[in-house]
Design a protein around this motif. Structure first.
Motif, PDB file in Angstrom:
ATOM      1  N   GLY A 252      58.605  28.872  -5.483  1.00  0.00           N
ATOM      2  CA  GLY A 252      57.564  28.086  -6.147  1.00  0.00           C
ATOM      3  C   GLY A 252      56.152  28.468  -5.751  1.00  0.00           C
ATOM      4  O   GLY A 252      55.317  28.794  -6.612  1.00  0.00           O
ATOM      5  N   PRO A 253      55.827  28.450  -4.453  1.00  0.00           N
ATOM      6  CA  PRO A 253      54.461  28.803  -4.019  1.00  0.00           C
ATOM      7  C   PRO A 253      54.056  30.234  -4.373  1.00  0.00           C
ATOM      8  O   PRO A 253      52.872  30.542  -4.456  1.00  0.00           O
ATOM      9  CB  PRO A 253      54.535  28.624  -2.492  1.00  0.00           C
ATOM     10  CG  PRO A 253      55.640  27.641  -2.281  1.00  0.00           C
ATOM     11  CD  PRO A 253      56.660  27.985  -3.336  1.00  0.00           C
ATOM     12  N   ARG A 254      55.038  31.088  -4.597  1.00  0.00           N
ATOM     13  CA  ARG A 254      54.753  32.491  -4.948  1.00  0.00           C
ATOM     14  C   ARG A 254      54.717  32.699  -6.452  1.00  0.00           C
ATOM     15  O   ARG A 254      54.580  33.812  -6.934  1.00  0.00           O
ATOM     16  CB  ARG A 254      55.812  33.415  -4.331  1.00  0.00           C
ATOM     17  CG  ARG A 254      55.783  33.465  -2.804  1.00  0.00           C
ATOM     18  CD  ARG A 254      56.949  34.299  -2.282  1.00  0.00           C
ATOM     19  NE  ARG A 254      56.846  34.544  -0.845  1.00  0.00           N
ATOM     20  CZ  ARG A 254      57.213  33.685   0.094  1.00  0.00           C
ATOM     21  NH1 ARG A 254      57.703  32.486  -0.260  1.00  0.00           N
ATOM     22  NH2 ARG A 254      57.099  33.997   1.374  1.00  0.00           N
ATOM     23  N   ASN A 255      54.866  31.598  -7.207  1.00  0.00           N
ATOM     24  CA  ASN A 255      54.880  31.649  -8.675  1.00  0.00           C
ATOM     25  C   ASN A 255      56.009  32.555  -9.187  1.00  0.00           C
ATOM     26  O   ASN A 255      55.854  33.264 -10.173  1.00  0.00           O
ATOM     27  CB  ASN A 255      53.523  32.141  -9.219  1.00  0.00           C
ATOM     28  CG  ASN A 255      53.318  31.730 -10.674  1.00  0.00           C
ATOM     29  OD1 ASN A 255      53.852  30.718 -11.127  1.00  0.00           O
ATOM     30  ND2 ASN A 255      52.555  32.519 -11.408  1.00  0.00           N
TER      31      ASN A 255
ATOM     32  N   ILE B  16      61.940  39.310   0.064  1.00  0.00           N
ATOM     33  CA  ILE B  16      61.575  39.140  -1.346  1.00  0.00           C
ATOM     34  C   ILE B  16      60.957  40.445  -1.839  1.00  0.00           C
ATOM     35  O   ILE B  16      59.776  40.704  -1.639  1.00  0.00           O
ATOM     36  CB  ILE B  16      60.591  37.970  -1.526  1.00  0.00           C
ATOM     37  CG1 ILE B  16      61.220  36.677  -0.982  1.00  0.00           C
ATOM     38  CG2 ILE B  16      60.202  37.802  -2.992  1.00  0.00           C
ATOM     39  CD1 ILE B  16      60.298  35.483  -1.015  1.00  0.00           C
ATOM     40  N   GLU B  17      61.763  41.250  -2.483  1.00  0.00           N
ATOM     41  CA  GLU B  17      61.311  42.569  -2.928  1.00  0.00           C
ATOM     42  C   GLU B  17      61.292  42.644  -4.449  1.00  0.00           C
ATOM     43  O   GLU B  17      61.882  43.533  -5.061  1.00  0.00           O
ATOM     44  CB  GLU B  17      62.207  43.662  -2.334  1.00  0.00           C
ATOM     45  CG  GLU B  17      62.166  43.689  -0.803  1.00  0.00           C
ATOM     46  CD  GLU B  17      63.051  44.776  -0.208  1.00  0.00           C
ATOM     47  OE1 GLU B  17      64.032  45.175  -0.881  1.00  0.00           O
ATOM     48  OE2 GLU B  17      62.761  45.224   0.916  1.00  0.00           O
ATOM     49  N   PHE B  18      60.626  41.671  -5.070  1.00  0.00           N
ATOM     50  CA  PHE B  18      60.516  41.654  -6.526  1.00  0.00           C
ATOM     51  C   PHE B  18      59.257  40.898  -6.935  1.00  0.00           C
ATOM     52  O   PHE B  18      58.697  40.122  -6.168  1.00  0.00           O
ATOM     53  CB  PHE B  18      61.758  41.020  -7.163  1.00  0.00           C
ATOM     54  CG  PHE B  18      62.106  39.662  -6.621  1.00  0.00           C
ATOM     55  CD1 PHE B  18      61.549  38.512  -7.158  1.00  0.00           C
ATOM     56  CD2 PHE B  18      62.998  39.529  -5.566  1.00  0.00           C
ATOM     57  CE1 PHE B  18      61.864  37.252  -6.668  1.00  0.00           C
ATOM     58  CE2 PHE B  18      63.333  38.267  -5.065  1.00  0.00           C
ATOM     59  CZ  PHE B  18      62.758  37.135  -5.612  1.00  0.00           C
ATOM     60  N   ASP B  19      58.811  41.156  -8.162  1.00  0.00           N
ATOM     61  CA  ASP B  19      57.590  40.544  -8.699  1.00  0.00           C
ATOM     62  C   ASP B  19      57.884  39.521  -9.785  1.00  0.00           C
ATOM     63  O   ASP B  19      57.006  38.763 -10.192  1.00  0.00           O
ATOM     64  CB  ASP B  19      56.675  41.633  -9.289  1.00  0.00           C
ATOM     65  CG  ASP B  19      56.460  42.779  -8.325  1.00  0.00           C
ATOM     66  OD1 ASP B  19      55.849  42.538  -7.275  1.00  0.00           O
ATOM     67  OD2 ASP B  19      56.912  43.907  -8.608  1.00  0.00           O
ATOM     68  N   ARG B  20      59.106  39.532 -10.307  1.00  0.00           N
ATOM     69  CA  ARG B  20      59.503  38.605 -11.366  1.00  0.00           C
ATOM     70  C   ARG B  20      60.950  38.200 -11.136  1.00  0.00           C
ATOM     71  O   ARG B  20      61.771  39.049 -10.782  1.00  0.00           O
ATOM     72  CB  ARG B  20      59.366  39.277 -12.738  1.00  0.00           C
ATOM     73  CG  ARG B  20      59.637  38.400 -13.957  1.00  0.00           C
ATOM     74  CD  ARG B  20      58.540  37.399 -14.200  1.00  0.00           C
ATOM     75  NE  ARG B  20      57.263  38.030 -14.411  1.00  0.00           N
ATOM     76  CZ  ARG B  20      56.827  38.507 -15.576  1.00  0.00           C
ATOM     77  NH1 ARG B  20      57.595  38.419 -16.650  1.00  0.00           N
ATOM     78  NH2 ARG B  20      55.631  39.054 -15.689  1.00  0.00           N
ATOM     79  N   CYS B  21      61.247  36.944 -11.332  1.00  0.00           N
ATOM     80  CA  CYS B  21      62.600  36.441 -11.125  1.00  0.00           C
ATOM     81  C   CYS B  21      63.098  35.800 -12.411  1.00  0.00           C
ATOM     82  O   CYS B  21      62.437  34.921 -12.977  1.00  0.00           O
ATOM     83  CB  CYS B  21      62.641  35.450  -9.970  1.00  0.00           C
ATOM     84  SG  CYS B  21      64.312  34.933  -9.496  1.00  0.00           S
ATOM     85  N   ILE B  22      64.256  36.231 -12.862  1.00  0.00           N
ATOM     86  CA  ILE B  22      64.866  35.752 -14.103  1.00  0.00           C
ATOM     87  C   ILE B  22      66.239  35.172 -13.754  1.00  0.00           C
ATOM     88  O   ILE B  22      66.894  35.631 -12.824  1.00  0.00           O
ATOM     89  CB  ILE B  22      65.012  36.918 -15.103  1.00  0.00           C
ATOM     90  CG1 ILE B  22      63.622  37.441 -15.504  1.00  0.00           C
ATOM     91  CG2 ILE B  22      65.813  36.503 -16.332  1.00  0.00           C
ATOM     92  CD1 ILE B  22      63.648  38.794 -16.178  1.00  0.00           C
ATOM     93  N   ALA B  23      66.654  34.153 -14.489  1.00  0.00           N
ATOM     94  CA  ALA B  23      67.959  33.545 -14.222  1.00  0.00           C
ATOM     95  C   ALA B  23      68.608  33.059 -15.501  1.00  0.00           C
ATOM     96  O   ALA B  23      67.925  32.636 -16.441  1.00  0.00           O
ATOM     97  CB  ALA B  23      67.810  32.375 -13.242  1.00  0.00           C
ATOM     98  N   THR B  24      69.930  33.117 -15.545  1.00  0.00           N
ATOM     99  CA  THR B  24      70.656  32.502 -16.651  1.00  0.00           C
ATOM    100  C   THR B  24      70.703  30.994 -16.369  1.00  0.00           C
ATOM    101  O   THR B  24      70.690  30.575 -15.210  1.00  0.00           O
ATOM    102  CB  THR B  24      72.085  33.066 -16.755  1.00  0.00           C
ATOM    103  OG1 THR B  24      72.736  32.949 -15.478  1.00  0.00           O
ATOM    104  CG2 THR B  24      72.062  34.525 -17.180  1.00  0.00           C
TER     105      THR B  24
END
Length: 232
Positions: free
Chosen positions: A132-135, A109-117
């Motif tokens: 989820g637990p990592r917000n 997991i090499e990111f701080d924000r996750c976006i999805a269509t």
């Protein structure tokens, strides 16, 4: 350890008797007490009169800080085709679908924000127990489930901060760096407090914002005069 303790003690002495101080004075105190060898984050903590165990008292939202956070945000986007191209063009660090799913499932997991269509949320849903637990789980309420991936990526990179109340009724976040100008930090503080205030849930009773405090990563904290946290 002795040097750290001595430094912290000296910083704490500057805060003695300083309670419920105006935002500008608090920012000045925080900047003056920061003595770490790195650019410390200025952190805000808000004690709210809510019990997030009740759905109608959950506080969650997002705010675009006027002066950014000073932090480099790595963004991952679940998208295909043209939307994947848009995300890459907007500056997303990682873009994919099944391949990104497998990477995350492998523990990378090499990111701080996750976006999805929206069309890829059934795929992303498989990652609930990991993200989820990592917000990090994309959520339409904070704009991370969207067809406008380009704008979502730009916002994430440009100083957007998500907030969510914890079990004890506390919200905390980084709102800048000690290297920021005092005026810019004060502006960020007020923008954050305003966003949380506007996110007041229908089930909140009595005093909503009980206390607001500022601190730096390695320094002591100081409580703010709530009357000075309002936007002009």
């Amino acid at each position: 350890m002795a040097k750290i303790a001595k430094r912290l003690k000296k910083a704490q002495e500057a805060f003695v008797g300083k309670v419920n101080v105006p935002v500008e004075d608090a920012v000045k105190l925080i900047k003056g007490a920061a003595s770490a060898k790195f650019d410390e984050t200025v952190e805000i903590a808000m004690n709210l009169g809510v019990d997030p165990r009740h759905a109608d008292q959950m506080v969650r939202g997002v705010v675009q800080l006027p002066n950014g956070t000073g932090k480099t945000v790595r963004v991952a986007v679940f998208a295909r085709g043209a939307k994947a191209d848009e995300a890459k063009a907007a500056g997303a660090d990682i873009v994919g679908a099944e391949d990104l799913l497998e990477t995350i499932q492998s523990g990378k997991i090499e990111f701080d924000r996750c976006i999805a269509t929206p069309d890829l949320m059934p795929l992303v849903g498989r990652l609930g127990k990991i993200l989820g637990p990592r917000n990090l789980m994309p959520n339409p309420k904070v704009g991370t489930v969207t067809m406008d991936v380009a704008n979502a990526v730009k916002n994430a990179k440009g100083g957007e901060v998500q907030f969510k109340v914890e079990k004890a009724g506390v919200i905390h976040a980084g709102i800048g760096k000690v290297s920021f100008d005092e005026a810019k930090l004060a502006e960020n503080v007020r923008a954050f407090v305003d966003a949380v205030t506007r996110a007041k849930p229908s089930g909140a009773k009595g005093t909503y914002v009980k206390k607001v405090s500022l601190s730096s990563t390695m320094g002591p904290g100081v409580s703010l005069d709530l009357a000075t946290t309002a936007l002009a």
